[in-house]
Every structure is written in C-alpha cells, then in structure tokens.
Design an enzyme around this catalytic site. Sequence first.
Site, PDB file in Angstrom:
ATOM      1  CG  HIS A   1     -18.388  21.678  -5.556  1.00 30.55           C
ATOM      2  ND1 HIS A   1     -18.738  21.207  -6.808  1.00 30.55           N
ATOM      3  CD2 HIS A   1     -17.964  22.947  -5.746  1.00 30.55           C
ATOM      4  CE1 HIS A   1     -18.525  22.157  -7.712  1.00 30.55           C
ATOM      5  NE2 HIS A   1     -18.062  23.225  -7.093  1.00 30.55           N
TER       6      HIS A   1
ATOM      7  CB  ALA B   1     -19.671  28.149  -3.654  1.00 29.80           C
ATOM      8  CB  ALA B   2     -17.166  31.182  -7.729  1.00 23.90           C
ATOM      9  CB  CYS B   3     -20.555  27.244  -8.896  1.00 24.30           C
ATOM     10  SG  CYS B   3     -20.190  26.296  -7.411  1.00 24.30           S
ATOM     11  CG  HIS B   4     -23.639  27.994  -4.595  1.00 26.24           C
ATOM     12  ND1 HIS B   4     -23.313  27.527  -3.360  1.00 26.24           N
ATOM     13  CD2 HIS B   4     -23.780  26.900  -5.391  1.00 26.24           C
ATOM     14  CE1 HIS B   4     -23.256  26.194  -3.386  1.00 26.24           C
ATOM     15  NE2 HIS B   4     -23.525  25.806  -4.608  1.00 26.24           N
TER      16      HIS B   4
END
Length: 405
Positions: free
Chosen positions: A111, A349-352
């Site tokens: 992460h 990934a939601a943050c990508h």
Amino acid sequence: MSKDRVYLDYNATTPLDPQVIEAVTEALEGAWGNPSSSHGAGQKAKHMIDKARKHLADMVGALTSDIIFTSGGTEANNLVLHSALKYFHQESDKADGRIGLPHFITSNLEHDSIKLVLQHFEEEKLAEVTNVPASKKTGRVEIDDVISAIRPSTCLITVMTANNETGVIQPISEISERVRCLGRQKGDFPRILLHTDAAQAIGKIPVDIKTLGVDYLTIVGHKFYGPRIGALCVRKPGKATPLYPSLFGGGQERSFRPGTENTPMIAGLGKAAELVVQDLERYEKHMREIREYLERKLKEEFGEGVTFNGRFEKSCRIPNTCNVSFLGRGLEGHRILSKCTRLQASIGAACHAQNRPSPILLAIGIPESVARNALRLSVGRETSRDDINVIVTDLKEVIQSLRSD
C-alpha cells in the site's frame, strides 16, 4: 446497500455493522466524558476504551497493553517505519555509526502508506530500500528472495499479510521464522524488526501476531465493518519492541500516540473486533462460498472471454476477493464500470487512479492488455447469490454493448 445497486467493493471499505453503529451511538450519548478525567463521566469513557482494547487484543492474539489506537492504517504504518528509522540511528550511535544507512526490505505489492514513506526515505537519503518483486508464478514474495535481500544494515522487513487487489496471502510466518533463524533478533546489531499490514486479512482469515511472528501488526477498522480508525499492535511496545511517537501532547496511549481518545469510534472498533472473534468462521465460510459462486457464474457466462488474475496453484487467497479481466479491445475496466447500472466495484485500490492498469497486476506478470481490463470484485458478509446473479447479468449487457460499439 441500495436495492438498485450491488456493492462489491468491500476491500475498499465496508459498511458499519448494525451492532457497531449501536456501540458508537451508545458511546456518543453516554460516554462523552474525557477518558483522562477521574470523575464518573470520564471513567465511563475510559472503561469503554479499555473494553475495546481487550477485544482488539483478543482478535489478534495479543496483550491489551500491545494495542495502540491510531487514526487509521496510514498513521499506524508511518509510526512503524519512522520508529524503525529512529531505532536504527540510536543503535548505530552505540556502534560509532559504522553500519551506514538503515536498510528496509519490502515488496512491490505494498500500500502507498508503506511504499511512499520508503520512497521518501530514499529521496532524502535517510535510508536504503529493497523492493522484493513478487513471483510471477505465485503472486507473492518468495521467502528466499526476502532473506537474500538482508544486509548487515537491515533494520525492518515489512510485507502485507494479504494483497488488496489479488487477495493473495503472503508468507509472513515463514519469513519471520527464517529471520529468527539468522540469530540476529537479539544481541547483535542491528535487530531486524518485522511488520505486517493486516488491513485486508482481518475479518476474513485468522490473524494472530504470535503465529505470524511479527513485532508490529497494522489494524484498519473500516475493512472489517468498523469505523474509520485503526490501531497498531506492538509486542510489548517500548520494551521488547521499539516504538517512538510522532506526536507529542497529553500523554494518552502511554504517550505513544497522544491526543484525547475518540471514545465513540474506539468503542465501535472494539465491537467490530468482538464480532470477528465470535463469528470469523461463519464470515469466512460465507464469503468463500459466494466468491466461488461468482467465479463459477462468470466462467459459465463468458467462457474463454474471461480470465482470473491472482489465482495461483501454489498460493492461497483471502476468501472474498476475485480479480477478473474480460478479454478483448475496448473492455477496459473503467469503461465497463462506467456503464454498469447495478454493479459498484473498482479496478483496483480505491486510492489509485481508476483508468490505468494496476501496478500490482503488472508486478505479478499480468500482461498490460489484460491488466487494463481488470475489475476487482470483493464480496462481503451480506452478499448473496441473488446479488451475484444481478451483477453477472449487468456485466453481460455492458460487455455485449461495448463489443458492438
């Protein structure tokens, strides 16, 4: 969940369990006192926090004194990395600084709250970092590769327990055992500290800090139906395992993480952990059955036009995660999701960014053309076969439309 939409993005975040909402509400209404105060209102809040700490410790096989509450996984991971850096320099001073820069070992699956911190250390010439590549045959880091990367200056090895995109479980306990066999855990400089980010594993498979053999373990509430806070489990913090605060203030959390405790969210986190202890076997069985049903239905519907990323013969996955690509031009994951009327999911990934191939899939050898078409479908405790039938129909209609464009 809306009756019109089917949510399959539980690796990004989970809803609050109704019992968690009840625990948070109870704390908001009845435990509003400052936990550091000695009067009744404060002690009620302190009791709730102590109870939650016990539930988290039970969930990961730790002592209550091993649990440090944090704002979330990012803070917990940062706290570990900065503690390892400081510990190395303190020990290096005792050795007249002859060892050189501290050395970190991690994987290319981590992460950003691990990866970007270590990149920063490298850019600022604070440390050296080895990113051990995952095997394209197993989707996980190989134990021998990690051990081969160890140097005299290695101070920390950090590898996630399970990957958030493929679900592949990493060999943490085996890495820990091999490191202990080196004879450098005690007595010699530097001690090699061990950390795992267990965000994606907790609530899906058994997670025990002693079995894993690590010094630090990151806990993230919103991945197992708890609130958006977290905790760091540290084996005897400040005694057996170094831990240094990054914040300074009123001395809460034994000064490792000061700041007046967020009693309602901590109470909710404790309840979420209690539910995992009580019902993990049932959760795991249900999610595995639904994930297997999902993959079977996709294969029946799309045949050779679908491929599953992250299914390796010699690797295990967490029970809820399916990473799938629909083969063909114009079937990029972000395009499919933009046209789905029922399915709520992600391509990684939601943050990508959601319009580029996943670096994780590329790292495990998935061709770029296939990685661009990937969807991460992660089921939850309440996902039903009817939900799966709905989204398979949704996907069929969307893919037929895209192929005819």
